[in-house]
Write an enzyme that holds these catalytic residues in place. Sequence first.
Site, PDB file in Angstrom:
ATOM      1  N   ASP A  81       0.834  -1.201   0.000  1.00 40.49           N
ATOM      2  CA  ASP A  81       0.000   0.000   0.000  1.00 40.49           C
ATOM      3  C   ASP A  81       0.872   1.254   0.000  1.00 40.49           C
ATOM      4  OD1 ASP A  81      -2.399   1.455   0.151  1.00 40.49           O
ATOM      5  OD2 ASP A  81      -2.358   1.476   2.349  1.00 40.49           O
ATOM      6  N   HIS A 179      -7.104  10.055   5.031  1.00 41.57           N
ATOM      7  CA  HIS A 179      -6.519   9.084   5.944  1.00 41.57           C
ATOM      8  C   HIS A 179      -6.601   9.615   7.377  1.00 41.57           C
ATOM      9  CE1 HIS A 179      -4.295   8.277   2.085  1.00 41.57           C
ATOM     10  NE2 HIS A 179      -4.701   7.064   2.386  1.00 41.57           N
ATOM     11  N   GLY A 180      -6.809   8.707   8.325  1.00 44.84           N
ATOM     12  CA  GLY A 180      -6.815   9.126   9.719  1.00 44.84           C
ATOM     13  C   GLY A 180      -8.214   9.447  10.217  1.00 44.84           C
ATOM     14  N   GLY A 208      -8.925   5.876   2.738  1.00 46.29           N
ATOM     15  CA  GLY A 208      -9.506   6.654   3.822  1.00 46.29           C
ATOM     16  C   GLY A 208     -10.919   6.242   4.148  1.00 46.29           C
ATOM     17  N   GLY A 209     -11.195   4.921   4.111  1.00 49.43           N
ATOM     18  CA  GLY A 209     -12.543   4.454   4.364  1.00 49.43           C
ATOM     19  C   GLY A 209     -12.987   4.558   5.812  1.00 49.43           C
ATOM     20  N   SER A 210     -12.038   4.527   6.743  1.00 52.17           N
ATOM     21  CA  SER A 210     -12.383   4.514   8.168  1.00 52.17           C
ATOM     22  C   SER A 210     -13.260   5.697   8.555  1.00 52.17           C
ATOM     23  CB  SER A 210     -11.113   4.543   9.019  1.00 52.17           C
ATOM     24  OG  SER A 210     -10.412   3.322   8.931  1.00 52.17           O
ATOM     25  N   PHE A 231      -7.947   1.234   7.976  1.00 42.98           N
ATOM     26  CA  PHE A 231      -6.921   0.937   8.971  1.00 42.98           C
ATOM     27  C   PHE A 231      -7.195   1.646  10.295  1.00 42.98           C
ATOM     28  CE2 PHE A 231      -2.603   1.705  10.859  1.00 42.98           C
ATOM     29  CZ  PHE A 231      -2.465   0.412  11.367  1.00 42.98           C
ATOM     30  N   THR A 232      -7.452   2.934  10.247  1.00 44.56           N
ATOM     31  CA  THR A 232      -7.663   3.693  11.483  1.00 44.56           C
ATOM     32  C   THR A 232      -8.756   3.070  12.341  1.00 44.56           C
ATOM     33  OG1 THR A 232      -6.914   5.746  10.429  1.00 44.56           O
ATOM     34  CG2 THR A 232      -8.248   5.965  12.423  1.00 44.56           C
TER      35      THR A 232
END
Length: 280
Positions: A81, A179-180, A208-210, A231-232
């Site tokens: 990634d 992201h984040g 940036g799906g979180s 991920f976050t």
Amino acid sequence: MIGDMKIELSKAKKNKYAIPAFNAINPLMIKKYIEVANSLQAPIIISLAEAHLEYMELEEALYSYEHYASKTNVPIILHLDHGQSIEVVKQAINLGFPSVMIDGSMHDFDTNVKMTKEIIEYSQLKGIAVEAEIGHVGAGENYETDELTDSIYTSVEDAVEFVNQTNVNSLAVSIGTAHGHYKGIPKLNFNRLNDINKSVDIPLVLHGGSSSGDDNLRKTIEFGISKINVFTDVVTSINKQMDCGKDYFTVLDQINLGIENCLKHYIDLFGTRKWSEIND
């Protein structure tokens, strides 16, 4: 089983579901991800970001992936990634990663094209799937690299030209995610996504799906997103479960429960279990 990114994203695009890409930073996460995917009979992508190589080496990720994925009957795909350096991406290809991302999105258009074409040409004989990004998905508050950057929306014209020049296998687009962590739920540009989807004939990727909002994410799949990175929220889910006053084994169980809760949520949300229906 060892999955093929090109085949699985093509199925997802055709059947209107998305495959989640969960970032891992150690072999225990890889093991648990695969256990959950196997129990739910849903394909997943396990991502190792170049920014996280200080936590887990490429070789370490590959060995763990091959060992545990070989014990399942659902496609599991290992993916590099946000490979931002040509050298690291080529190293992953040489080791046997089945999928890589070359991320030249912080560079100008021509440089991004040049970097992507170099990786595609390098990977062709090995049959590696290559993802790239046009526009730029920025980094929000408390992003794991501590690097805050603004998002740059993907234009339809740039997406079309980029795909035509590179023949990339999948394309990450920027439509308002980051992201984040967010302050609130982001407002996504679905019109832009719909226009891009109608203009290019390859699977689209959302980074940036979180915490981007369940309704938002469902709608992105309707408009052509076939892979969504998370991920976050995995880390947040783990943190919610942990009680560091407990012994090591209890903490490990809590970590695994946090991972399982998060993965189940997104696999169900993305409709990923449709894979079982179309492969019966």
